[in-house]
Design a protein around this motif. Structure first.
Motif, PDB file in Angstrom:
ATOM      1  N   ILE A  52       0.797  -1.095   0.078  1.00 31.66           N
ATOM      2  CA  ILE A  52       0.250  -0.115  -0.048  1.00 31.66           C
ATOM      3  C   ILE A  52       0.948   1.189   0.076  1.00 31.66           C
ATOM      4  CG2 ILE A  52      -1.672   1.503   1.139  1.00 31.66           C
ATOM      5  CD1 ILE A  52      -2.597  -1.455   2.473  1.00 31.66           C
ATOM      6  N   ALA A  53       0.794   2.112  -0.976  1.00 31.37           N
ATOM      7  CA  ALA A  53       1.466   3.234  -1.090  1.00 31.37           C
ATOM      8  C   ALA A  53       0.784   4.550  -1.097  1.00 31.37           C
ATOM      9  CB  ALA A  53       2.373   3.175  -2.623  1.00 31.37           C
ATOM     10  N   HIS A  54       1.333   5.214  -0.083  1.00 28.04           N
ATOM     11  CA  HIS A  54       0.660   6.556   0.395  1.00 28.04           C
ATOM     12  C   HIS A  54       1.619   7.530  -0.051  1.00 28.04           C
ATOM     13  CE1 HIS A  54      -3.005   4.673   2.080  1.00 28.04           C
ATOM     14  NE2 HIS A  54      -2.174   4.093   2.733  1.00 28.04           N
ATOM     15  N   ALA A  55       1.702   8.149  -1.384  1.00 31.64           N
ATOM     16  CA  ALA A  55       2.779   9.010  -1.859  1.00 31.64           C
ATOM     17  C   ALA A  55       2.181  10.455  -1.486  1.00 31.64           C
ATOM     18  CB  ALA A  55       2.713   9.068  -3.383  1.00 31.64           C
ATOM     19  N   ASP A  56       1.166  10.725  -1.289  1.00 26.03           N
ATOM     20  CA  ASP A  56       0.499  12.115  -0.512  1.00 26.03           C
ATOM     21  C   ASP A  56       0.525  12.302   0.748  1.00 26.03           C
ATOM     22  OD1 ASP A  56      -2.955  11.650  -0.812  1.00 26.03           O
ATOM     23  OD2 ASP A  56      -1.702  10.225  -0.540  1.00 26.03           O
ATOM     24  N   VAL A  57       0.665  10.932   1.516  1.00 26.61           N
ATOM     25  CA  VAL A  57       0.311  11.004   3.066  1.00 26.61           C
ATOM     26  C   VAL A  57       1.709  10.417   3.700  1.00 26.61           C
ATOM     27  CG1 VAL A  57      -0.684  10.326   5.079  1.00 26.61           C
ATOM     28  CG2 VAL A  57      -2.074  10.794   3.077  1.00 26.61           C
ATOM     29  N   ASP A  58       2.487  11.409   4.318  1.00 23.97           N
ATOM     30  CA  ASP A  58       3.711  10.750   4.746  1.00 23.97           C
ATOM     31  C   ASP A  58       3.673  10.653   6.352  1.00 23.97           C
ATOM     32  OD1 ASP A  58       6.426   9.825   4.955  1.00 23.97           O
ATOM     33  OD2 ASP A  58       7.394  12.038   4.825  1.00 23.97           O
ATOM     34  N   SER A  59       3.060   9.864   6.907  1.00 28.39           N
ATOM     35  CA  SER A  59       2.878   9.700   8.309  1.00 28.39           C
ATOM     36  C   SER A  59       3.014   8.326   8.782  1.00 28.39           C
ATOM     37  CB  SER A  59       1.324  10.156   8.388  1.00 28.39           C
ATOM     38  OG  SER A  59       0.534   9.096   7.936  1.00 28.39           O
ATOM     39  N   GLU A  60       2.981   8.332  10.221  1.00 31.94           N
ATOM     40  CA  GLU A  60       3.282   7.114  10.933  1.00 31.94           C
ATOM     41  C   GLU A  60       2.093   6.793  12.017  1.00 31.94           C
ATOM     42  OE1 GLU A  60       6.955   6.462  12.788  1.00 31.94           O
ATOM     43  OE2 GLU A  60       7.156   8.700  13.026  1.00 31.94           O
ATOM     44  N   PHE A  61       1.767   5.825  12.658  1.00 35.28           N
ATOM     45  CA  PHE A  61       0.726   5.626  13.701  1.00 35.28           C
ATOM     46  C   PHE A  61       1.721   5.542  14.917  1.00 35.28           C
ATOM     47  CE2 PHE A  61      -1.257   4.539   9.885  1.00 35.28           C
ATOM     48  CZ  PHE A  61      -2.423   5.608   9.988  1.00 35.28           C
TER      49      PHE A  61
END
Length: 164
Positions: A52-61
């Motif tokens: 799953i690639a989230h190029a626009d969201v650079d986050s972590e939980f």
């Protein structure tokens, strides 16, 4: 004859089940072929459906270490306990900042949850979307006031109400 009959029936049933499975199996998935050939310079994670690639969201939980226990008080008696687990969605690289400010976060989060409980937020159908949305919004505002713009969202990962 009486002992062989159940064995024969089991073998017939096994053969019928195997045959039905063989003939009723779904067709193989069609192979997707790129008509332009293999284009160099592409990231393999973009073409792999398991990644799953989230190029626009650079986050972590970041999971808040301990659960929150909120008492529900009616007529000056504790009538129930609500147990919540929370995680924060933050910009990548801010995990340590969350853990450094965790005591302050826990204190402010508890205050928000106590206020939510005192206004009846955990009464009745407490998992109703509008009630949880209001709680998440208040928790996100507090987290943003403490950590700044690195906080994207507050996630309720577990919620349980135990009536006394």
């Amino acid at each position: 004859m009486g002992k062989i009959f159940p064995i024969v029936l089991a073998l017939i049933g096994l053969a019928a089940g195997g045959g039905a499975g063989y003939f009723l199996k779904p067709p193989p998935a069609p192979e997707i072929v790129n008509p332009c050939g293999d284009v160099g310079g592409e990231d393999d994670s973009q073409s792999d459906p398991d990644v799953i690639a989230h190029a626009d969201v650079d986050s972590e939980f970041v999971k808040i270490n301990n659960q929150f226990v909120i008492p529900i008080v009616n007529d000056e008696k504790v009538t129930a306990l609500v147990v919540l687990s929370l995680s924060l969605e933050v910009s990548t690289g801010n995990r340590e900042a969350v853990y450094q400010r965790e005591p302050k976060l826990r204190d402010e989060f508890l205050q928000v949850m106590f206020n939510h409980a005192n206004t009846g937020g955990f009464d009745g159908v407490f998992t109703q979307t509008s009630r949880l949305t209001n709680l998440r919004r208040a928790l996100r505002e507090v987290a943003t006031s403490i950590l700044g713009a690195v906080v994207h969202d507050v996630l309720v990962t577990n919620i349980v109400r135990q009536d006394q």
